[in-house]
Motif scaffolding. Structure first.
Motif, PDB file in Angstrom:
ATOM      1  N   LYS A  35       0.824  -1.211   0.000  1.00 56.77           N
ATOM      2  CA  LYS A  35       0.000   0.000   0.000  1.00 56.77           C
ATOM      3  C   LYS A  35       0.861   1.265   0.000  1.00 56.77           C
ATOM      4  O   LYS A  35       1.789   1.410   0.786  1.00 56.77           O
ATOM      5  CB  LYS A  35      -0.934   0.012   1.206  1.00 56.77           C
ATOM      6  N   GLY A  36       0.515   2.167  -0.905  1.00 55.51           N
ATOM      7  CA  GLY A  36       1.208   3.444  -0.987  1.00 55.51           C
ATOM      8  C   GLY A  36       2.500   3.408  -1.764  1.00 55.51           C
ATOM      9  O   GLY A  36       3.119   4.452  -1.991  1.00 55.51           O
ATOM     10  N   ILE A  37       2.915   2.198  -2.220  1.00 53.57           N
ATOM     11  CA  ILE A  37       4.190   2.108  -2.947  1.00 53.57           C
ATOM     12  C   ILE A  37       4.033   1.338  -4.252  1.00 53.57           C
ATOM     13  O   ILE A  37       4.245   1.880  -5.337  1.00 53.57           O
ATOM     14  CB  ILE A  37       5.289   1.463  -2.069  1.00 53.57           C
ATOM     15  N   PHE A  38       3.653   0.068  -4.158  1.00 55.88           N
ATOM     16  CA  PHE A  38       3.519  -0.772  -5.349  1.00 55.88           C
ATOM     17  C   PHE A  38       2.033  -1.040  -5.605  1.00 55.88           C
ATOM     18  O   PHE A  38       1.340  -1.564  -4.730  1.00 55.88           O
ATOM     19  CB  PHE A  38       4.247  -2.111  -5.178  1.00 55.88           C
ATOM     20  N   ALA A  39       1.553  -0.686  -6.784  1.00 52.68           N
ATOM     21  CA  ALA A  39       0.160  -0.941  -7.153  1.00 52.68           C
ATOM     22  C   ALA A  39       0.126  -1.576  -8.539  1.00 52.68           C
ATOM     23  O   ALA A  39       1.011  -1.338  -9.376  1.00 52.68           O
ATOM     24  CB  ALA A  39      -0.649   0.351  -7.143  1.00 52.68           C
ATOM     25  N   TYR A  40      -0.901  -2.379  -8.771  1.00 54.91           N
ATOM     26  CA  TYR A  40      -1.061  -2.996 -10.086  1.00 54.91           C
ATOM     27  C   TYR A  40      -1.201  -1.940 -11.172  1.00 54.91           C
ATOM     28  O   TYR A  40      -1.737  -0.852 -10.950  1.00 54.91           O
ATOM     29  CB  TYR A  40      -2.287  -3.912 -10.100  1.00 54.91           C
ATOM     30  N   ASP A  41      -0.691  -2.288 -12.349  1.00 53.01           N
ATOM     31  CA  ASP A  41      -0.810  -1.462 -13.554  1.00 53.01           C
ATOM     32  C   ASP A  41      -0.131  -0.102 -13.402  1.00 53.01           C
ATOM     33  O   ASP A  41      -0.510   0.865 -14.065  1.00 53.01           O
ATOM     34  CB  ASP A  41      -2.279  -1.272 -13.945  1.00 53.01           C
ATOM     35  N   GLU A  42       0.878  -0.022 -12.526  1.00 51.31           N
ATOM     36  CA  GLU A  42       1.665   1.209 -12.397  1.00 51.31           C
ATOM     37  C   GLU A  42       3.147   0.896 -12.617  1.00 51.31           C
ATOM     38  O   GLU A  42       3.558  -0.264 -12.637  1.00 51.31           O
ATOM     39  CB  GLU A  42       1.459   1.847 -11.018  1.00 51.31           C
ATOM     40  N   THR A  43       3.914   1.968 -12.778  1.00 50.53           N
ATOM     41  CA  THR A  43       5.357   1.847 -12.967  1.00 50.53           C
ATOM     42  C   THR A  43       6.068   2.762 -11.985  1.00 50.53           C
ATOM     43  O   THR A  43       5.690   3.929 -11.840  1.00 50.53           O
ATOM     44  CB  THR A  43       5.765   2.239 -14.404  1.00 50.53           C
ATOM     45  N   SER A  44       7.062   2.230 -11.324  1.00 46.01           N
ATOM     46  CA  SER A  44       7.879   3.044 -10.426  1.00 46.01           C
ATOM     47  C   SER A  44       9.327   2.985 -10.883  1.00 46.01           C
ATOM     48  O   SER A  44       9.758   2.019 -11.515  1.00 46.01           O
ATOM     49  CB  SER A  44       7.767   2.549  -8.975  1.00 46.01           C
ATOM     50  N   ALA A  45      10.087   4.029 -10.573  1.00 42.78           N
ATOM     51  CA  ALA A  45      11.516   4.066 -10.848  1.00 42.78           C
ATOM     52  C   ALA A  45      12.238   4.361  -9.547  1.00 42.78           C
ATOM     53  O   ALA A  45      11.850   5.267  -8.805  1.00 42.78           O
ATOM     54  CB  ALA A  45      11.848   5.127 -11.899  1.00 42.78           C
ATOM     55  N   TRP A  46      13.282   3.582  -9.273  1.00 43.44           N
ATOM     56  CA  TRP A  46      14.061   3.700  -8.046  1.00 43.44           C
ATOM     57  C   TRP A  46      15.481   4.040  -8.447  1.00 43.44           C
ATOM     58  O   TRP A  46      16.183   3.201  -9.028  1.00 43.44           O
ATOM     59  CB  TRP A  46      14.004   2.394  -7.260  1.00 43.44           C
ATOM     60  N   VAL A  47      15.894   5.283  -8.202  1.00 43.59           N
ATOM     61  CA  VAL A  47      17.183   5.746  -8.713  1.00 43.59           C
ATOM     62  C   VAL A  47      18.078   6.234  -7.578  1.00 43.59           C
ATOM     63  O   VAL A  47      17.596   6.712  -6.552  1.00 43.59           O
ATOM     64  CB  VAL A  47      16.997   6.870  -9.758  1.00 43.59           C
ATOM     65  N   GLY A  48      19.362   6.096  -7.799  1.00 42.18           N
ATOM     66  CA  GLY A  48      20.343   6.558  -6.822  1.00 42.18           C
ATOM     67  C   GLY A  48      21.731   6.443  -7.395  1.00 42.18           C
ATOM     68  O   GLY A  48      21.946   5.781  -8.421  1.00 42.18           O
ATOM     69  N   PRO A  49      22.713   7.070  -6.765  1.00 41.05           N
ATOM     70  CA  PRO A  49      24.096   6.978  -7.230  1.00 41.05           C
ATOM     71  C   PRO A  49      24.676   5.599  -6.943  1.00 41.05           C
ATOM     72  O   PRO A  49      24.072   4.803  -6.195  1.00 41.05           O
ATOM     73  CB  PRO A  49      24.810   8.071  -6.425  1.00 41.05           C
ATOM     74  N   PRO A  50      25.840   5.263  -7.503  1.00 37.67           N
ATOM     75  CA  PRO A  50      26.475   3.984  -7.182  1.00 37.67           C
ATOM     76  C   PRO A  50      26.685   3.854  -5.670  1.00 37.67           C
ATOM     77  O   PRO A  50      27.047   4.821  -4.999  1.00 37.67           O
ATOM     78  CB  PRO A  50      27.822   4.075  -7.921  1.00 37.67           C
ATOM     79  N   GLY A  51      26.421   2.661  -5.148  1.00 40.07           N
ATOM     80  CA  GLY A  51      26.596   2.442  -3.715  1.00 40.07           C
ATOM     81  C   GLY A  51      25.410   2.854  -2.871  1.00 40.07           C
ATOM     82  O   GLY A  51      25.477   2.810  -1.633  1.00 40.07           O
ATOM     83  N   SER A  52      24.302   3.237  -3.499  1.00 40.31           N
ATOM     84  CA  SER A  52      23.137   3.684  -2.726  1.00 40.31           C
ATOM     85  C   SER A  52      22.245   2.528  -2.279  1.00 40.31           C
ATOM     86  O   SER A  52      21.201   2.748  -1.664  1.00 40.31           O
ATOM     87  CB  SER A  52      22.314   4.686  -3.547  1.00 40.31           C
ATOM     88  N   LEU A  53      22.629   1.297  -2.611  1.00 40.38           N
ATOM     89  CA  LEU A  53      21.890   0.087  -2.196  1.00 40.38           C
ATOM     90  C   LEU A  53      20.516  -0.020  -2.849  1.00 40.38           C
ATOM     91  O   LEU A  53      19.622  -0.674  -2.327  1.00 40.38           O
ATOM     92  CB  LEU A  53      21.739   0.039  -0.663  1.00 40.38           C
ATOM     93  N   LYS A  54      20.353   0.605  -4.021  1.00 40.39           N
ATOM     94  CA  LYS A  54      19.039   0.574  -4.678  1.00 40.39           C
ATOM     95  C   LYS A  54      18.641  -0.839  -5.088  1.00 40.39           C
ATOM     96  O   LYS A  54      17.467  -1.226  -4.926  1.00 40.39           O
ATOM     97  CB  LYS A  54      19.025   1.526  -5.881  1.00 40.39           C
ATOM     98  N   SER A  55      19.591  -1.625  -5.609  1.00 44.18           N
ATOM     99  CA  SER A  55      19.259  -3.002  -5.992  1.00 44.18           C
ATOM    100  C   SER A  55      18.990  -3.856  -4.762  1.00 44.18           C
ATOM    101  O   SER A  55      18.096  -4.708  -4.772  1.00 44.18           O
ATOM    102  CB  SER A  55      20.396  -3.606  -6.820  1.00 44.18           C
ATOM    103  N   ALA A  56      19.748  -3.627  -3.706  1.00 45.11           N
ATOM    104  CA  ALA A  56      19.517  -4.364  -2.462  1.00 45.11           C
ATOM    105  C   ALA A  56      18.146  -4.030  -1.891  1.00 45.11           C
ATOM    106  O   ALA A  56      17.443  -4.903  -1.354  1.00 45.11           O
ATOM    107  CB  ALA A  56      20.610  -4.037  -1.442  1.00 45.11           C
ATOM    108  N   LEU A  57      17.746  -2.779  -2.013  1.00 39.75           N
ATOM    109  CA  LEU A  57      16.441  -2.354  -1.508  1.00 39.75           C
ATOM    110  C   LEU A  57      15.315  -3.047  -2.267  1.00 39.75           C
ATOM    111  O   LEU A  57      14.351  -3.534  -1.670  1.00 39.75           O
ATOM    112  CB  LEU A  57      16.306  -0.836  -1.627  1.00 39.75           C
TER     113      LEU A  57
END
Length: 354
Positions: A35-57
């Protein structure tokens, strides 16, 4: 005498919906996964500099979604499968997912890793992705699963990274047309598969506070843009959303998971993430502002929801005595407010963040 049925003319164009048939938002609420983050039929982008742990998140999010667990205090509304398209470092993705699951005492999860070079620039590449999704869903839900019957299959598709997704098809992340081609193909995939959530993992540019690297078209194409910044403590902040408040979402930090030891006795490790409350209190405190920043923020707040274009903001600031001797003072103040999460800019229009 019964009036004979008059055959209805078949529509020749695109489907449509009449205004009188549009339901109230409370009757047709958004279908959330987290709720409030991931919803069906939507697209989100998660961006950050190298080392920001975005893939780990996002790996952590995948485990939460697939296991039905809440995520950073956000309720899990629909446990569903996740397909993680690892366009780079697939082995790291596998180890990270395994480490997160083990740390939570989980074993079997509906998560699939696709270690492939995925090309979504060309329309004919959509078929390969659709076939992959169908194959994975057959493993998740059984060989008789048919997404075409209205059943929802894998609810979340993750693509890591956005840059590799564009480059795989010979595209250029600096070109809006190439980004547009991928978003058109992602929509084709959603239309066939029942509208899963698509999460894109990407990089910020040289100046992290200026948003995603490459063309700014991505900002307008996603439903939610989350930027990750910070040193030891990372903060994920919504910097653009269609129908969610902007500002900090949560904070987290790196955690080392040990699998055991190799043949030389050295530990086998991988970095995952864990939530932290360390900066929650500090988020409630007003960041320190320079006199110029305070004045420019006040001008922006006075403009209300309409905001100000850069030229008008500059003019008002100059009337207040800012930038008369040194024009760079205007740029510095704007950049400072944006970096502190107090102002946002889209298509040269600025608004104060609530």
């Amino acid at each position: 005498m019964r009036t004979p049925d008059v055959p209805q003319a078949r529509p020749k164009g695109f489907g449509f919906e009449l205004f009188g048939n549009i339901g109230c938002p409370t009757e047709a609420a958004k279908s959330h996964i987290i709720k409030g983050i991931f919803a069906y039929d939507e697209t989100s982008a998660w961006v950050g500099p190298p080392g920001s742990l975005k893939s780990a998140l996002l790996a952590d999010a995948a485990v939460a979604i697939a296991s039905g667990a809440d995520w950073f205090g956000h309720r899990n509304k629909c446990q569903t499968g996740v397909i993680y398209f690892a366009l780079e470092r697939a082995d790291l993705v596998r180890r990270r997912l395994l480490a997160i699951a083990k740390s939570k005492g989980l074993e079997r999860l509906p998560i699939a890793v696709v270690p492939a070079v995925v090309d979504l620039v060309r329309p004919d590449s959509v078929r390969k992705v659709l076939d992959t999704i169908a194959d994975v869903e057959a493993e998740f839900y059984g060989p008789d699963f048919d997404g075409g019957t209205g059943m929802r299959g894998a609810g979340v598709l993750m693509f890591d990274t956005w840059a590799k997704l564009i480059a795989a098809g010979g595209g250029d992340e600096n070109q809006a047309k190439d980004q547009g081609a991928i978003f058109a193909n992602l929509q084709r995939i959603k239309n066939v598969t029942g509208g899963p959530h698509v999460a894109l993992i990407g990089h910020t540019g040289k100046e992290a506070d200026r948003g995603p690297r490459g063309s700014s078209a991505i900002v307008g194409d996603v439903d939610m843009l989350v930027t990750i910044n910070g040193e030891e403590i990372k903060t994920a902040s919504i910097t653009k959303a269609n129908d969610a408040p902007e500002g900090p979402l949560f904070s987290f930090k790196s955690k080392v998971h040990e699998f055991g030891f190799d043949e030389d006795g050295d530990p086998i490790t991988v970095n995952i993430i864990e939530a932290t409350d360390e900066v929650q209190a500090s988020q409630g405190r007003q960041p320190k502002l320079t006199p110029n920043q305070r004045t420019m923020l006040l001008l922006l707040q006075e403009a209300g929801k309409a905001g100000l274009i850069t030229e008008d903001w500059n003019a008002k600031a100059k009337e207040a005595g800012i930038g008369e001797r040194r024009r760079a003072d205007l740029t510095d103040a704007r950049a400072g407010l944006k970096a502190k999460g107090l102002a946002r800019e889209y298509m040269d229009r600025w608004n104060a963040c609530s």
